[in-house]
Design a protein around this motif. Structure first.
Motif, PDB file in Angstrom:
ATOM      1  N   GLY A   1       0.838  -1.195   0.000  1.00  0.00           N
ATOM      2  CA  GLY A   1       0.000   0.000   0.000  1.00  0.00           C
ATOM      3  C   GLY A   1       0.868   1.237   0.000  1.00  0.00           C
ATOM      4  N   CYS A   2       0.311   2.338  -0.495  1.00  0.00           N
ATOM      5  CA  CYS A   2       1.075   3.578  -0.548  1.00  0.00           C
ATOM      6  C   CYS A   2       0.139   4.778  -0.574  1.00  0.00           C
ATOM      7  CB  CYS A   2       1.988   3.600  -1.770  1.00  0.00           C
ATOM      8  SG  CYS A   2       1.109   3.565  -3.349  1.00  0.00           S
ATOM      9  N   LEU A   3       0.702   5.925  -0.264  1.00  0.00           N
ATOM     10  CA  LEU A   3       0.021   7.200  -0.453  1.00  0.00           C
ATOM     11  C   LEU A   3       1.067   8.288  -0.521  1.00  0.00           C
ATOM     12  CD1 LEU A   3      -0.023   9.063   2.325  1.00  0.00           C
ATOM     13  CD2 LEU A   3      -1.909   7.611   2.927  1.00  0.00           C
TER      14      LEU A   3
ATOM     15  N   ARG B   1      -2.871  12.117  -1.751  1.00  0.00           N
ATOM     16  CA  ARG B   1      -3.229  11.671  -3.097  1.00  0.00           C
ATOM     17  C   ARG B   1      -2.586  10.329  -3.393  1.00  0.00           C
ATOM     18  NH1 ARG B   1       0.180  12.714  -7.140  1.00  0.00           N
ATOM     19  NH2 ARG B   1       2.214  13.518  -6.577  1.00  0.00           N
ATOM     20  N   GLN B   2      -3.060   9.710  -4.461  1.00  0.00           N
ATOM     21  CA  GLN B   2      -2.496   8.455  -4.956  1.00  0.00           C
ATOM     22  C   GLN B   2      -2.490   7.367  -3.885  1.00  0.00           C
ATOM     23  OE1 GLN B   2      -0.957   7.990  -8.457  1.00  0.00           O
ATOM     24  NE2 GLN B   2      -2.679   9.399  -8.478  1.00  0.00           N
ATOM     25  N   VAL B   3      -3.587   7.235  -3.148  1.00  0.00           N
ATOM     26  CA  VAL B   3      -3.717   6.188  -2.133  1.00  0.00           C
ATOM     27  C   VAL B   3      -4.067   4.889  -2.854  1.00  0.00           C
ATOM     28  CG1 VAL B   3      -4.955   5.451  -0.056  1.00  0.00           C
ATOM     29  CG2 VAL B   3      -4.511   7.902  -0.442  1.00  0.00           C
ATOM     30  N   ALA B   4      -3.238   3.870  -2.647  1.00  0.00           N
ATOM     31  CA  ALA B   4      -3.451   2.596  -3.335  1.00  0.00           C
ATOM     32  C   ALA B   4      -3.060   1.442  -2.416  1.00  0.00           C
ATOM     33  CB  ALA B   4      -2.614   2.533  -4.617  1.00  0.00           C
ATOM     34  N   VAL B   5      -3.858   0.378  -2.454  1.00  0.00           N
ATOM     35  CA  VAL B   5      -3.566  -0.857  -1.719  1.00  0.00           C
ATOM     36  C   VAL B   5      -3.668  -2.000  -2.728  1.00  0.00           C
ATOM     37  CG1 VAL B   5      -4.338  -2.409   0.119  1.00  0.00           C
ATOM     38  CG2 VAL B   5      -4.421   0.070   0.477  1.00  0.00           C
ATOM     39  N   ALA B   6      -2.718  -2.919  -2.662  1.00  0.00           N
ATOM     40  CA  ALA B   6      -2.725  -4.071  -3.565  1.00  0.00           C
ATOM     41  C   ALA B   6      -4.083  -4.761  -3.523  1.00  0.00           C
ATOM     42  CB  ALA B   6      -1.621  -5.047  -3.169  1.00  0.00           C
TER      43      ALA B   6
ATOM     44  N   ILE C   1      -5.168  -1.902   5.734  1.00  0.00           N
ATOM     45  CA  ILE C   1      -3.923  -1.268   5.321  1.00  0.00           C
ATOM     46  C   ILE C   1      -4.153   0.195   4.958  1.00  0.00           C
ATOM     47  CG2 ILE C   1      -2.091  -1.279   3.570  1.00  0.00           C
ATOM     48  CD1 ILE C   1      -2.463  -4.396   3.561  1.00  0.00           C
ATOM     49  N   GLY C   2      -5.209   0.495   4.232  1.00  0.00           N
ATOM     50  CA  GLY C   2      -5.507   1.880   3.858  1.00  0.00           C
ATOM     51  C   GLY C   2      -5.728   2.752   5.079  1.00  0.00           C
ATOM     52  N   SER C   3      -6.474   2.251   6.052  1.00  0.00           N
ATOM     53  CA  SER C   3      -6.711   3.000   7.291  1.00  0.00           C
ATOM     54  C   SER C   3      -5.404   3.240   8.030  1.00  0.00           C
ATOM     55  CB  SER C   3      -7.681   2.249   8.194  1.00  0.00           C
ATOM     56  OG  SER C   3      -8.941   2.122   7.581  1.00  0.00           O
ATOM     57  N   ALA C   4      -4.558   2.217   8.121  1.00  0.00           N
ATOM     58  CA  ALA C   4      -3.275   2.352   8.808  1.00  0.00           C
ATOM     59  C   ALA C   4      -2.384   3.371   8.102  1.00  0.00           C
ATOM     60  CB  ALA C   4      -2.580   0.998   8.898  1.00  0.00           C
ATOM     61  N   LEU C   5      -2.370   3.338   6.773  1.00  0.00           N
ATOM     62  CA  LEU C   5      -1.596   4.323   6.008  1.00  0.00           C
ATOM     63  C   LEU C   5      -2.080   5.741   6.296  1.00  0.00           C
ATOM     64  CD1 LEU C   5      -1.249   2.594   2.531  1.00  0.00           C
ATOM     65  CD2 LEU C   5       0.647   3.529   3.862  1.00  0.00           C
ATOM     66  N   CYS C   6      -3.399   5.936   6.293  1.00  0.00           N
ATOM     67  CA  CYS C   6      -3.957   7.274   6.534  1.00  0.00           C
ATOM     68  C   CYS C   6      -3.625   7.756   7.934  1.00  0.00           C
ATOM     69  CB  CYS C   6      -5.463   7.281   6.296  1.00  0.00           C
ATOM     70  SG  CYS C   6      -5.913   7.140   4.555  1.00  0.00           S
TER      71      CYS C   6
ATOM     72  N   ARG D   1     -12.280   9.471  -4.772  1.00  0.00           N
ATOM     73  CA  ARG D   1     -13.148   8.854  -5.767  1.00  0.00           C
ATOM     74  C   ARG D   1     -14.494   8.600  -5.098  1.00  0.00           C
ATOM     75  NH1 ARG D   1      -9.626   4.684  -9.440  1.00  0.00           N
ATOM     76  NH2 ARG D   1      -7.909   6.117  -9.860  1.00  0.00           N
ATOM     77  N   GLN D   2     -15.567   8.711  -5.861  1.00  0.00           N
ATOM     78  CA  GLN D   2     -16.902   8.550  -5.286  1.00  0.00           C
ATOM     79  C   GLN D   2     -17.021   7.233  -4.517  1.00  0.00           C
ATOM     80  OE1 GLN D   2     -20.196   8.405  -8.076  1.00  0.00           O
ATOM     81  NE2 GLN D   2     -21.581   9.257  -6.548  1.00  0.00           N
ATOM     82  N   THR D   3     -16.429   6.182  -5.036  1.00  0.00           N
ATOM     83  CA  THR D   3     -16.511   4.881  -4.374  1.00  0.00           C
ATOM     84  C   THR D   3     -15.737   4.846  -3.052  1.00  0.00           C
ATOM     85  OG1 THR D   3     -14.623   4.097  -5.671  1.00  0.00           O
ATOM     86  CG2 THR D   3     -16.840   3.614  -6.540  1.00  0.00           C
ATOM     87  N   ALA D   4     -14.797   5.775  -2.844  1.00  0.00           N
ATOM     88  CA  ALA D   4     -13.974   5.795  -1.630  1.00  0.00           C
ATOM     89  C   ALA D   4     -14.481   6.777  -0.572  1.00  0.00           C
ATOM     90  CB  ALA D   4     -12.532   6.133  -1.987  1.00  0.00           C
ATOM     91  N   ILE D   5     -15.521   7.552  -0.890  1.00  0.00           N
ATOM     92  CA  ILE D   5     -16.022   8.536   0.074  1.00  0.00           C
ATOM     93  C   ILE D   5     -16.378   7.896   1.420  1.00  0.00           C
ATOM     94  CG2 ILE D   5     -17.903  10.174   0.544  1.00  0.00           C
ATOM     95  CD1 ILE D   5     -17.775  10.916  -2.479  1.00  0.00           C
ATOM     96  N   PRO D   6     -17.112   6.773   1.459  1.00  0.00           N
ATOM     97  CA  PRO D   6     -17.419   6.165   2.774  1.00  0.00           C
ATOM     98  C   PRO D   6     -16.162   5.770   3.559  1.00  0.00           C
ATOM     99  CG  PRO D   6     -18.855   5.260   1.089  1.00  0.00           C
ATOM    100  CD  PRO D   6     -17.802   6.072   0.370  1.00  0.00           C
ATOM    101  N   PHE D   7     -15.124   5.318   2.872  1.00  0.00           N
ATOM    102  CA  PHE D   7     -13.862   4.977   3.533  1.00  0.00           C
ATOM    103  C   PHE D   7     -13.300   6.197   4.251  1.00  0.00           C
ATOM    104  CE2 PHE D   7      -9.202   5.252   3.131  1.00  0.00           C
ATOM    105  CZ  PHE D   7      -8.835   4.240   3.997  1.00  0.00           C
ATOM    106  N   TYR D   8     -13.215   7.327   3.558  1.00  0.00           N
ATOM    107  CA  TYR D   8     -12.654   8.530   4.170  1.00  0.00           C
ATOM    108  C   TYR D   8     -13.577   9.081   5.257  1.00  0.00           C
ATOM    109  CZ  TYR D   8      -8.983   8.373   0.733  1.00  0.00           C
ATOM    110  OH  TYR D   8      -7.907   7.966  -0.020  1.00  0.00           O
ATOM    111  N   GLU D   9     -14.873   8.971   5.065  1.00  0.00           N
ATOM    112  CA  GLU D   9     -15.803   9.407   6.114  1.00  0.00           C
ATOM    113  C   GLU D   9     -15.584   8.585   7.387  1.00  0.00           C
ATOM    114  OE1 GLU D   9     -19.545  11.195   3.539  1.00  0.00           O
ATOM    115  OE2 GLU D   9     -19.544   9.061   4.041  1.00  0.00           O
TER     116      GLU D   9
END
Length: 160
Positions: A74-76, A89-94, A102-107, A127-135
């Protein structure tokens, strides 16, 4: 479970105990892994090629990676945006590791690092599909949806 990071520990469901979150040096072998992950997860599904983009400004960015052993999973990127603000930006997890925390831990790591470096706010285009994740991480939406790289996004922010 707990995973070790370079400066702290973070909880992440299903996190592999060997996972380490740390900065990635620009132009290093780890940076090349980061580019490959970003290309496969963020650009190829949109029919785009990361390697055709101008990445010269990334030398000034803060690159963060989640590693399982020597493998980047994962990266950001945090980009300074002035006045105490940085842009995530450029948040990505395999693909095979998505949903494992992993995404939560990275953030969380990025937020801690941004605070330590004097930033007071993180902004991002989700991205619209990621809004709930960030919320779920207490980011707040701002403004209407807009199109970026051919898909819907929403501006979001979090005060540190």
């Amino acid at each position: 479970m707990w995973c070790r990071t370079a400066t702290s520990s973070c909880s992440a469901s299903m996190c592999n105990l060997s996972m380490e979150i740390r900065e990635i040096a620009y132009a290093s072998p780890e940076y090349r892994q980061e580019m490959e992950l970003r290309h496969h997860i963020l650009r190829m599904p949109l029919g785009m090629n990361l390697y055709e983009e101008d990445l010269s400004g990334e030398a000034e960015d803060i690159h963060i990676g989640a590693f399982d052993g020597d493998t980047l999973v994962g990266c950001l990127i945090l980009t300074p945006a002035g006045d105490g603000v940085c842009k995530m930006r450029q948040v990505a997890v395999a693909a095979e590791r998505q949903g494992a925390g992993i995404g939560s831990a990275l953030c969380r790591y990025a937020e801690q690092l941004a605070r330590q470096r004097g930033y007071r706010r993180i902004v991002l285009h989700a991205r619209q599909t990621a809004i709930p994740f960030y919320e779920s991480l207490a980011y707040r939406g701002e403004g209407a949806l807009f199109t970026e790289v051919g898909i819907l996004h929403r501006g979001m922010h979090k005060d540190l």
